[in-house]
Design a protein around this motif. Structure first.
Motif, PDB file in Angstrom:
ATOM      1  N   GLY A   1       0.784  -1.222   0.000  1.00 51.78           N
ATOM      2  CA  GLY A   1       0.000   0.000   0.000  1.00 51.78           C
ATOM      3  C   GLY A   1       0.816   1.272   0.000  1.00 51.78           C
ATOM      4  O   GLY A   1       0.299   2.337   0.331  1.00 51.78           O
ATOM      5  N   ASP A   2       2.085   1.196  -0.412  1.00 48.63           N
ATOM      6  CA  ASP A   2       2.977   2.344  -0.318  1.00 48.63           C
ATOM      7  C   ASP A   2       3.865   2.400  -1.561  1.00 48.63           C
ATOM      8  O   ASP A   2       4.259   1.362  -2.093  1.00 48.63           O
ATOM      9  N   ASN A   3       4.167   3.621  -2.041  1.00 53.57           N
ATOM     10  CA  ASN A   3       5.048   3.718  -3.210  1.00 53.57           C
ATOM     11  C   ASN A   3       6.213   4.697  -3.002  1.00 53.57           C
ATOM     12  O   ASN A   3       6.784   5.208  -3.966  1.00 53.57           O
ATOM     13  N   LEU A   4       6.592   4.931  -1.744  1.00 51.74           N
ATOM     14  CA  LEU A   4       7.681   5.854  -1.465  1.00 51.74           C
ATOM     15  C   LEU A   4       8.986   5.400  -2.111  1.00 51.74           C
ATOM     16  O   LEU A   4       9.704   6.202  -2.726  1.00 51.74           O
ATOM     17  N   MET A   5       9.314   4.119  -2.009  1.00 49.43           N
ATOM     18  CA  MET A   5      10.575   3.620  -2.563  1.00 49.43           C
ATOM     19  C   MET A   5      10.554   3.631  -4.096  1.00 49.43           C
ATOM     20  O   MET A   5      11.589   3.808  -4.726  1.00 49.43           O
ATOM     21  N   MET A   6       9.375   3.475  -4.699  1.00 46.99           N
ATOM     22  CA  MET A   6       9.276   3.636  -6.149  1.00 46.99           C
ATOM     23  C   MET A   6       9.684   5.048  -6.537  1.00 46.99           C
ATOM     24  O   MET A   6      10.468   5.243  -7.488  1.00 46.99           O
ATOM     25  N   HIS A   7       9.177   6.038  -5.803  1.00 48.81           N
ATOM     26  CA  HIS A   7       9.503   7.425  -6.133  1.00 48.81           C
ATOM     27  C   HIS A   7      10.986   7.718  -5.909  1.00 48.81           C
ATOM     28  O   HIS A   7      11.591   8.490  -6.667  1.00 48.81           O
ATOM     29  N   ARG A   8      11.580   7.106  -4.872  1.00 48.49           N
ATOM     30  CA  ARG A   8      13.014   7.311  -4.674  1.00 48.49           C
ATOM     31  C   ARG A   8      13.801   6.689  -5.823  1.00 48.49           C
ATOM     32  O   ARG A   8      14.761   7.304  -6.330  1.00 48.49           O
ATOM     33  N   ALA A   9      13.409   5.509  -6.263  1.00 45.81           N
ATOM     34  CA  ALA A   9      14.078   4.877  -7.402  1.00 45.81           C
ATOM     35  C   ALA A   9      13.916   5.722  -8.663  1.00 45.81           C
ATOM     36  O   ALA A   9      14.879   5.923  -9.424  1.00 45.81           O
ATOM     37  N   LEU A  10      12.709   6.245  -8.882  1.00 41.48           N
ATOM     38  CA  LEU A  10      12.460   7.077 -10.054  1.00 41.48           C
ATOM     39  C   LEU A  10      13.325   8.339 -10.009  1.00 41.48           C
ATOM     40  O   LEU A  10      13.821   8.800 -11.040  1.00 41.48           O
ATOM     41  N   SER A  11      13.538   8.867  -8.810  1.00 44.47           N
ATOM     42  CA  SER A  11      14.351  10.071  -8.684  1.00 44.47           C
ATOM     43  C   SER A  11      15.822   9.808  -8.993  1.00 44.47           C
ATOM     44  O   SER A  11      16.574  10.740  -9.308  1.00 44.47           O
ATOM     45  N   LEU A  12      16.251   8.538  -8.908  1.00 47.94           N
ATOM     46  CA  LEU A  12      17.635   8.165  -9.198  1.00 47.94           C
ATOM     47  C   LEU A  12      17.821   7.661 -10.622  1.00 47.94           C
ATOM     48  O   LEU A  12      18.957   7.462 -11.069  1.00 47.94           O
ATOM     49  N   ALA A  13      16.725   7.444 -11.338  1.00 43.94           N
ATOM     50  CA  ALA A  13      16.796   6.860 -12.675  1.00 43.94           C
ATOM     51  C   ALA A  13      17.370   7.840 -13.687  1.00 43.94           C
ATOM     52  O   ALA A  13      17.293   9.059 -13.519  1.00 43.94           O
ATOM     53  N   ARG A  14      17.927   7.271 -14.752  1.00 45.50           N
ATOM     54  CA  ARG A  14      18.485   8.041 -15.845  1.00 45.50           C
ATOM     55  C   ARG A  14      17.720   7.736 -17.142  1.00 45.50           C
ATOM     56  O   ARG A  14      16.987   6.756 -17.237  1.00 45.50           O
ATOM     57  N   LYS A  15      17.955   8.569 -18.129  1.00 47.59           N
ATOM     58  CA  LYS A  15      17.407   8.307 -19.461  1.00 47.59           C
ATOM     59  C   LYS A  15      17.824   6.917 -19.920  1.00 47.59           C
ATOM     60  O   LYS A  15      18.984   6.532 -19.798  1.00 47.59           O
ATOM     61  N   GLY A  16      16.848   6.157 -20.424  1.00 46.72           N
ATOM     62  CA  GLY A  16      17.112   4.817 -20.931  1.00 46.72           C
ATOM     63  C   GLY A  16      16.952   3.709 -19.922  1.00 46.72           C
ATOM     64  O   GLY A  16      16.986   2.526 -20.297  1.00 46.72           O
ATOM     65  N   ASP A  17      16.761   4.025 -18.633  1.00 44.47           N
ATOM     66  CA  ASP A  17      16.592   2.996 -17.607  1.00 44.47           C
ATOM     67  C   ASP A  17      15.194   2.374 -17.674  1.00 44.47           C
ATOM     68  O   ASP A  17      14.255   2.957 -18.238  1.00 44.47           O
ATOM     69  N   VAL A  18      15.070   1.199 -17.062  1.00 52.28           N
ATOM     70  CA  VAL A  18      13.779   0.544 -16.873  1.00 52.28           C
ATOM     71  C   VAL A  18      13.541   0.423 -15.372  1.00 52.28           C
ATOM     72  O   VAL A  18      14.339  -0.191 -14.656  1.00 52.28           O
ATOM     73  N   LEU A  19      12.468   1.012 -14.888  1.00 53.73           N
ATOM     74  CA  LEU A  19      12.125   0.952 -13.471  1.00 53.73           C
ATOM     75  C   LEU A  19      11.330  -0.324 -13.209  1.00 53.73           C
ATOM     76  O   LEU A  19      10.289  -0.554 -13.829  1.00 53.73           O
ATOM     77  N   VAL A  20      11.851  -1.163 -12.304  1.00 54.78           N
ATOM     78  CA  VAL A  20      11.218  -2.445 -11.971  1.00 54.78           C
ATOM     79  C   VAL A  20      10.786  -2.388 -10.517  1.00 54.78           C
ATOM     80  O   VAL A  20      11.622  -2.204  -9.623  1.00 54.78           O
TER      81      VAL A  20
END
Length: 233
Positions: A68-87
């Motif tokens: 029920g939480d997506n905080l770590m998704m947002h942290r991962a997205l904030s570290l992502a670069r162009k061309g990455d795949v967020l899993v």
């Protein structure tokens, strides 16, 4: 889990291999891996493409989120670069992906998003052609206060994904190529793609898959009764 771990650096598969993989189908990559590796690397059929006609490949950025939480998704997205795949792996409820995150990802140039869990805002995602694959759809609102991990291994739709692995997806599903083997697997997939182009040319010249794929030779070695008459009870 009452503490989070976030790794800020990722040893990514190289860009050239990702670019080549994006020109290969998941089926060709699957065949190029060989058995049993391809069965272990292909996500379960419940992981499906949300927007038709899209294909993507890139290095994995991973997140494990609390239910029920997506905080770590947002942290991962904030570290992502162009061309990455967020899993993202998230048990139970709480949408991990929606229109605002997708809009940011589009501006960033994220290659795609793979979610073992819920996503929402499907009409908006389809309108912006967001390259998203997911196991569930639903409107449940997530919190942003839960612990988890970022850029550590996750298990997504039955497949272990390490940060930096090559993740490729199309309408057939999602496959994960270990970073150390990705270049060799993609090269074999490209060879298969080239062979199939030759087979199409052979069909144009009158060839038949029954012969080209070895079916006729295999059939000839079998005990088969062929009856030149219609079946009747």
């Amino acid at each position: 889990m009452n503490r989070s771990t976030v790794y800020l650096q990722v040893d990514r598969v190289d860009e050239a291999t990702c670019a080549a993989a994006s020109r290969s189908s998941v089926s060709d990559l699957h065949e190029a891996m060989g058995r049993p590796g391809n069965r272990m690397a292909t996500m379960e059929p419940r992981m499906r493409q949300i927007i038709e006609g899209l294909r993507m490949a890139g290095p994995a950025i991973t997140a494990f989120c609390a239910p029920g939480d997506n905080l770590m998704m947002h942290r991962a997205l904030s570290l992502a670069r162009k061309g990455d795949v967020l899993v993202v792996q998230c048990p139970e409820t709480g949408a991990q992906w929606g229109d605002i995150a997708a809009y940011y990802a589009m501006k960033l140039g994220l290659a795609g998003i793979v979610v073992d869990g819920f996503i929402r805002d499907i009409d908006e995602l389809r309108a912006m052609r967001s390259p998203v694959w997911a196991t569930r759809i639903g409107p449940s609102s997530p919190q942003k206060s839960g612990h988890g991990t970022v850029n550590a291994p996750v298990v997504c739709a039955g497949v272990t994904v390490h940060p930096g692995d090559l993740v490729a997806a199309d309408a057939d599903g999602v496959i994960v190529l270990p970073k150390r083997d990705a270049a060799a697997i993609v090269a074999r997939a490209q060879e298969r793609t080239a062979r199939e182009a030759g087979q199409r040319a052979e069909i144009d010249a009158g060839g038949r898959p029954w012969v080209m794929h070895g079916g006729a030779a295999s059939y000839a070695r079998m005990d088969v009764d062929e009856i030149d008459a219609p079946w009747s009870p």
